[in-house]
Design a protein around this motif. Structure first.
Motif, mmCIF file in Angstrom:
data_model
loop_
_atom_site.group_PDB
_atom_site.id
_atom_site.type_symbol
_atom_site.label_atom_id
_atom_site.label_comp_id
_atom_site.label_asym_id
_atom_site.label_seq_id
_atom_site.Cartn_x
_atom_site.Cartn_y
_atom_site.Cartn_z
ATOM 1 N N ALA A 262 0.833 -1.208 0.000
ATOM 2 C CA ALA A 262 0.000 0.000 0.000
ATOM 3 C C ALA A 262 0.867 1.258 0.000
ATOM 4 O O ALA A 262 0.582 2.207 -0.744
ATOM 5 C CB ALA A 262 -0.948 0.004 1.207
ATOM 6 N N VAL A 263 1.918 1.266 0.799
ATOM 7 C CA VAL A 263 2.809 2.432 0.838
ATOM 8 C C VAL A 263 3.473 2.630 -0.519
ATOM 9 O O VAL A 263 3.524 3.748 -1.047
ATOM 10 C CB VAL A 263 3.857 2.285 1.964
ATOM 11 N N VAL B 33 3.139 5.743 -3.304
ATOM 12 C CA VAL B 33 4.260 6.437 -3.956
ATOM 13 C C VAL B 33 4.048 6.449 -5.470
ATOM 14 O O VAL B 33 4.255 7.467 -6.124
ATOM 15 C CB VAL B 33 5.611 5.795 -3.576
ATOM 16 N N VAL B 34 3.611 5.311 -6.031
ATOM 17 C CA VAL B 34 3.321 5.251 -7.471
ATOM 18 C C VAL B 34 2.258 6.288 -7.833
ATOM 19 O O VAL B 34 2.390 7.014 -8.824
ATOM 20 C CB VAL B 34 2.866 3.835 -7.902
ATOM 21 N N LEU B 35 1.206 6.353 -7.025
ATOM 22 C CA LEU B 35 0.140 7.335 -7.278
ATOM 23 C C LEU B 35 0.678 8.764 -7.222
ATOM 24 O O LEU B 35 0.371 9.583 -8.101
ATOM 25 C CB LEU B 35 -0.989 7.160 -6.263
ATOM 26 N N SER C 164 6.110 10.185 -14.665
ATOM 27 C CA SER C 164 5.570 8.914 -15.142
ATOM 28 C C SER C 164 6.639 7.843 -15.340
ATOM 29 O O SER C 164 6.355 6.660 -15.208
ATOM 30 C CB SER C 164 4.770 9.114 -16.423
ATOM 31 N N LEU C 165 7.871 8.222 -15.650
ATOM 32 C CA LEU C 165 8.927 7.230 -15.806
ATOM 33 C C LEU C 165 9.212 6.546 -14.465
ATOM 34 O O LEU C 165 9.285 5.313 -14.386
ATOM 35 C CB LEU C 165 10.201 7.878 -16.352
ATOM 36 N N ALA C 166 9.341 7.324 -13.409
ATOM 37 C CA ALA C 166 9.578 6.760 -12.077
ATOM 38 C C ALA C 166 8.374 5.952 -11.608
ATOM 39 O O ALA C 166 8.525 4.859 -11.044
ATOM 40 C CB ALA C 166 9.892 7.869 -11.078
ATOM 41 N N ALA C 167 7.169 6.474 -11.848
ATOM 42 C CA ALA C 167 5.953 5.758 -11.454
ATOM 43 C C ALA C 167 5.847 4.432 -12.199
ATOM 44 O O ALA C 167 5.523 3.401 -11.598
ATOM 45 C CB ALA C 167 4.721 6.619 -11.725
ATOM 46 N N GLY C 168 6.136 4.449 -13.493
ATOM 47 C CA GLY C 168 6.084 3.221 -14.284
ATOM 48 C C GLY C 168 7.131 2.214 -13.842
ATOM 49 O O GLY C 168 6.861 1.007 -13.782
ATOM 50 N N GLY C 169 8.318 2.691 -13.493
ATOM 51 C CA GLY C 169 9.367 1.797 -13.005
ATOM 52 C C GLY C 169 8.994 1.125 -11.700
ATOM 53 O O GLY C 169 9.161 -0.085 -11.541
ATOM 54 N N MET D 102 -6.581 1.390 -7.830
ATOM 55 C CA MET D 102 -7.391 0.203 -7.512
ATOM 56 C C MET D 102 -6.610 -0.751 -6.607
ATOM 57 O O MET D 102 -7.146 -1.263 -5.614
ATOM 58 C CB MET D 102 -7.815 -0.500 -8.800
ATOM 59 N N ALA D 103 -5.356 -0.993 -6.961
ATOM 60 C CA ALA D 103 -4.538 -1.899 -6.155
ATOM 61 C C ALA D 103 -4.281 -1.310 -4.763
ATOM 62 O O ALA D 103 -4.254 -2.042 -3.774
ATOM 63 C CB ALA D 103 -3.218 -2.180 -6.878
ATOM 64 N N PHE D 104 -4.113 0.013 -4.690
ATOM 65 C CA PHE D 104 -3.899 0.658 -3.395
ATOM 66 C C PHE D 104 -5.107 0.443 -2.482
ATOM 67 O O PHE D 104 -4.945 0.121 -1.300
ATOM 68 C CB PHE D 104 -3.629 2.152 -3.546
#
Length: 166
Positions: free
Chosen positions: A32-33, A37-39, A47-52, A130-132
């Protein structure tokens, strides 16, 4: 009986062969944490960091789904660091439902990652969101959406419960 599975379906593992239900909750908290961070990264335009980071989480979900919840990295961390500091569990849980929940997480985040890589706007944020929600519910309220889906599918006869190997 853990609230995470809503009761074990017939033909599932006896309690002595089950897993400590606190392990998947611990893993859900870490997940969840990381999804938060992705969100944050996705909404801030990184978006590059979020996608990674989402790609790493997809791989971790795949690990739990295909190797089983007993071999999940967060479970290993729980067993090595957290569990020795706690009292033994008062009950055990069939690993089939949490393993299925990992498959659901893999599918949702995997679709979000693929759509993101194909350039679909917002796909990464929606999938991570959704996953969060699912990880947060499990971590905070001991309510596992993927486990509940597993129980419903078993009761509907759409999947067969796994038999535990002694």
């Amino acid at each position: 009986m853990s609230a995470a599975t809503g009761g074990a379906p017939a033909g599932t593992a006896p309690a002595a062969q089950g897993i400590d239900p606190r392990g998947p909750r611990f893993g859900a908290a870490i997940t969840a944490v990381l999804l938060l961070v992705v969100l944050a990264l996705g909404l801030s335009g990184a978006s590059l960091a979020a996608g990674g980071l989402l790609a790493v989480l997809v791989a971790i979900f795949a690990w739990g789904a295909f190797a089983g919840i007993r071999r999940h990295p967060w479970g290993a961390l729980y067993k090595a660091v957290v569990a020795p500091r706690l009292a033994p569990p008062t009950d055990r849980e069939d690993p089939a439902a949490p393993t299925f929940a990992q498959l659901v997480g893999f599918i949702i985040t995997g679709i979000g990652l693929v759509l993101h890589l194909l350039g679909v706007p917002g796909a990464l944020v929606v999938a991570a969101g959704m996953a969060f929600v699912a990880a947060f519910l499990n971590a905070v309220f001991d309510y596992c959406l993927g486990c509940q889906l597993y129980v419903l599918l078993v009761r509907a006869g759409l999947i067969r419960p796994r038999r535990a190997v002694a």
